[in-house]
Scaffold this active site. Structure first.
Site: not given
Lengths: 346, 594
Positions: B76, B107, B189
């Site tokens: 992402h 992910d 992230s």
């Protein structure tokens, strides 16, 4: 200048001692073992809720070898379909023994008699000071499913201070000291979890999600064990299994109607016995009862629900004088009620 | 343990000194420990990547895992970046980077930083050894604060292991992840979760927030590094990789008893003997006591992986090797990630501008003309990027295909083998066998008789000899690849490494598809030897598996003399080849046709 010098030496000695202390005690029990042992004393509770921002889960702690579970008194418990999941994954439907409305605690009991459960001992109390390192164990966010152990967060005690908090627009009832921690201990589902020290001793019970009345920020805190242990003992004692209802009921029992008070609609399995209204000129009004009072004790016995109150009244003759304890604005108020009412007094 | 203790001791000293204002005079061993931690964080910081979208609109974090610049991050994070991104390291330098492979379900994404062969790297840990209560720290770029590319460090505890986080949206699923109270915020992230010794144990990517907004509230999740280790070679293939599924579903019947409550008859588990109501005991070496535990374990495997399964029926226990099917249809996966890639990772504030519908009549210029175009790919990236549907970056796949195949041909002198092969040799009981192939047909003689296969029509009915699963067809396709090469064989791609054999040895897998059937060439990663062929005629049938050993010289070529042919659970044949003739060594011989 001599005194400070001595003080410094003393402090230095203390510091060295504390370091040595830490070495020795943790050498006996590694932190991961302390955590693992504490996890076995924490349970996951699943009940009512599931709507937006109303999680259908919370946490509880085992406080007796026979399976008494202490948790936060909340809407999650308002169901006939309550489940307690132990650390090993076993699931039980508990019995609801009673609640402490001031501290918003509830006492449950696993339906098992022939087993000795790992538990926190409330009699053997540990306390902590500001700066002490702590661990918060809970079912926060419902992350741990099945036989997964509860989550562990770490931090330090940042303050010991009176709770000045609100839930929504309403101030919380409990106002005494709590442990304020810098771990995000009180996330959704964490209420009823354990705050323990690095030896795994219970310091307090994680409270429900509340915000500071001053800053509006979410608070991370726990009720110190000392603040609830005697109340919990009373709950345990109040549920003396030797108590039995009288074999013969009075011909004319007390009723809420005779006393001139109306309870809130009984819509839940355990609807808290709040007064909806008090009739003008009634014994209840003369005794000083008001709408929104929460009845906690009647005749020395704890009352957890509307149903329990109605049942309790049937044991009392209509002419009998009864003592009622109720909760109003965070204060416990005791009144004496008599249906015929001439001498009712506060 | 000592380390935790000493950290604690140090903390106490620091705390008490601060509290009293007394002069600090810590013990030297405490200073040494502090220095050690500073060193660990310095090393980890050097391998931490601050990722920025080329136009500067968004970004995240990453961590370098090889000196040639391969770095892990979240899918992402790279999805809104397209092919290229800018990556900052704490040396203050900004590097161009290119997307290599993506795992949208897990992910995870692999990118390559360009321009150096000596990037600092993180040491990989073993996430299965991580325990609740272990110390850990995150390094990354929260809130995109790292203007000078120095990562933010946050220290915390492992709060839970083997956690399962349900899919968010359509794809994403965090299985068997690590839960920590070290701060994981937007921008973290894709960054690393390190253990206290600075070993990489996970890639941060999610947190629980709910009513608490979008900042850390002590509950972050990292994808376990052991899961990623299985996917790394697949990501290096430049593909959009998929996760595994089972072909059956389970339910927790009572505590500790997980049973099959539905099973597809065309899945490998069914062919291996698993049936409705069987109890699942172990999966991939893990004890299975809840349905959730199976889901957690399964989610860490790539499609096509082979795992041991133990199940129980009527008091009897069965152990089998299970080939895991994919979770998604490949085309479906591509469509899903394209939808996802069109959404920015951190939505910009305010309403998105809408194109004016009456643009011809409008005095205002088309809003799209006012938006900055995505910058052209930097030169360094252009030479390492090729857009092909189904791939994150086809360039990397092609490189791996060439490396494997050219090294194989060159090392074994396999050029010009032609399409007429005659092999002969012995079976274990000293009986003889013979295999003859031409470009259009093949036959095999065994003591039990002669069988043949035609290679001119549909392949799926030409799986002789019976019981082999298609030995002749497998050899034909091998011959075809040698003869025609990667370009003309048909569809060819490098898949990644897959476990093979009873020890689960990892082998590089090159896939060829021709005439509706799939052939897999399995290479030893170290020396590039072709040690196996797998012919997969259809998704719902067992492959014909050939394992090669004892490489010997036949007419100047290095070829396998021992073949083990397996079909399903049975060994079809053990062949010892002693004669191998091809067109190349007999130029005028037309032999092979009867």
């Amino acid at each position: 200048m001599i005194l400070p010098k001595k003080l410094t030496t003393l402090l230095a000695t203390l510091v060295v001692m504390s370091v040595v202390d830490m070495f020795s005690c943790a050498a006996e029990t590694p932190l991961s073992d302390v955590i693992r042992s504490a996890q076995t004393k924490v349970v996951k509770i699943f009940g009512a809720g599931g709507l937006k921002q109303l999680e259908a889960y919370q946490t509880g702690i085992l406080i007796s070898p026979s399976g008494h579970v202490l948790t936060a008194r909340s809407y999650v418990l308002d169901t006939d379909d309550l489940a307690i999941v132990l650390d090993d994954g076993r699931s039980f439907k508990p019995e609801y023994l009673g609640s402490d409305p001031i501290r918003e605690l509830a006492l449950l009991k696993l339906p098992i008699e022939d087993e000795s459960f790992p538990h926190f001992d409330l009699q053997n109390q540990a306390t902590a000071q500001v700066g002490d390192r702590v661990l918060a164990l809970s079912n926060l966010y419902g992350i741990a499913t099945g036989d997964e152990p509860v989550s562990v967060l770490q931090g330090a005690i940042t303050a010991i201070a009176p709770l000045d908090a609100r839930r929504g627009a309403f101030a919380t009832v409990y106002r005494d000291n709590v442990y304020v921690v810098d771990a995000y201990a009180n996330n959704p589902g964490a209420a009823g979890g354990a705050l323990v020290d690095w030896q795994g001793r219970l310091l307090g019970l994680l409270g429900k999600e509340v915000k500071s009345r001053v800053t509006g920020t979410w608070l991370n805190y726990a009720l110190p064990t000392a603040s609830f242990s005697s109340s919990v003992n009373e709950l345990l004692a109040g549920h003396d299994t030797t108590w039995e209802p009288p074999s013969q009921l009075p011909e004319q029992s007390l009723t809420t109607e005779r006393l001139g008070m109306r309870l809130v609609p009984d819509v839940l399995p355990i609807t808290p016995p709040y007064l909806d209204a008090v009739r003008t000129g009634s014994p209840a009004e003369k005794a000083g009862l008001r709408a929104d009072d929460l009845i906690v004790f009647v005749g020395g016995r704890q009352i957890a629900s509307c149903r329990a109150l109605l049942e309790e009244l049937t044991y009392h003759d209509e002419r009998e004088e009864i003592e009622v304890s109720l909760l109003r604005d965070g204060e416990l108020v005791v009144v004496t009620l008599q249906a015929e009412g001439e001498h009712a007094e506060e | 343990m000592i380390r935790i203790l000493t950290h604690l001791g140090f903390f106490c000293v620091a705390l008490q000194s601060v509290a009293t204002g007394a002069p600090t005079n810590p013990a030297p061993e405490l200073l040494a420990i502090e220095q050690e931690r500073v060193g660990v964080i310095a090393k980890a910081s050097a391998a931490t990547v601050a990722i920025f979208e080329s136009s500067g609109q968004g970004g995240g974090s990453g961590v370098l895992i090889s000196p040639d610049g391969f770095a892990l991050t979240n899918f992402h994070v790279v999805a809104p970046c397209g092919a290229a991104m800018k990556c900052g390291l704490n040396d203050g330098q900004l590097y161009d980077a290119v997307v290599v492979g993506v795992d949208p379900v897990g992910d995870v994404a692999l990118i390559q930083l360009l321009g150096r062969e000596d990037f600092p790297v993180a040491e990989l840990g073993d996430s299965d050894q991580v325990k609740v209560g272990d110390w850990a720290f995150t390094a990354g770029n929260p809130f995109l604060l790292a203007d000078k590319f120095h990562p933010s460090i946050s220290w915390g505890m492992i709060s839970g292991v083997h956690r399962y986080q349900y899919p968010a949206g359509t794809l994403l699923e965090y299985a068997d992840c690590l839960q920590t109270d070290a701060a994981i915020n937007p921008g973290n992230s894709g960054g690393a979760l390190f253990d206290a010794e600075g070993r990489l144990i996970g890639i941060n990517g999610r947190g629980s927030f709910e009513k608490r907004g979008r900042v850390n509230v002590g509950v972050g999740y990292a994808i376990s590094i052991n899961q990623i280790k299985r996917f790394v070679t697949h990501l290096k293939s430049g593909r959009i990789v998929d996760h595994a599924s089972l072909g059956f579903t389970v339910s927790t019947e009572e505590l500790g008893r997980v049973v099959v409550d539905d099973i597809l008859e065309d899945c490998d588990a069914y062919r291996r003997g698993l049936r409705y109501n069987d109890q699942i005991v172990r999966f991939a070496g893990r004890e299975i006591r809840t349905a959730n535990a199976l889901k957690t374990a399964l989610g860490t495997y790539p499609r096509d992986w082979i795992v041991p399964l133990v199940f129980r029926r009527d008091g009897k226990t069965y152990s089998v090797q299970l080939r895991l099917p994919g979770l998604h249809d490949p085309a479906q996966l591509v469509d899903l990630i394209q939808q996802q890639a069109e959404q920015p990772s951190e939505p910009p504030e305010g309403k998105p501008p809408k194109p004016d519908e009456n643009e011809d009549e409008s005095p205002l210029p088309n809003i799209r003309d006012l938006m900055p175009d995505k910058p052209d790919l930097p030169l360094a990236v252009q030479s390492r990027y090729e857009e092909v549907r189904g791939y994150a970056n086809y360039w990397y796949n092609q490189q791996r295909q060439k490396q494997l195949w050219e090294s194989y041909l060159g090392k074994n002198a396999l050029e010009k083998m032609g399409t007429n092969w005659q092999l002969a040799g012995a079976l274990p009981d000293d009986d003889r066998f013979e295999i003859r192939l031409t470009g259009t047909q093949g036959e095999m003689r065994m003591p039990t008789g002669k069988t043949g296969a035609l290679f001119t029509g549909g392949f799926d009915s030409q799986l002789s000899p019976p019981g082999s699963g298609g030995l002749l067809l497998a050899v034909h396709l091998w011959q075809r690849m040698i003869d025609k090469g990667l370009q003309q064989f048909g569809e060819v791609y490098y898949l990644g490494q897959l476990p093979s054999g009873p020890e689960g040895e990892l082998l590089d897998c090159l896939v060829g598809i021709h005439g509706g059937v799939e052939i897999r060439f399995m290479f030893l990663p170290d020396d590039g030897d072709l040690v196996g062929l797998e012919l997969i005629p259809a998704d719902d049938s067992d492959p014909c598996e050939i394992r090669f050993a004892d490489f010997s010289e036949f007419s100047g070529r290095r070829l396998p003399a021992r073949w083990q042919v397996k079909y399903g659970d049975k060994i079809f044949a053990e062949l010892s080849v002693d004669s191998w003739q091809t067109d190349g060594d007999h130029p005028l011989q037309e032999g092979g046709t009867n």
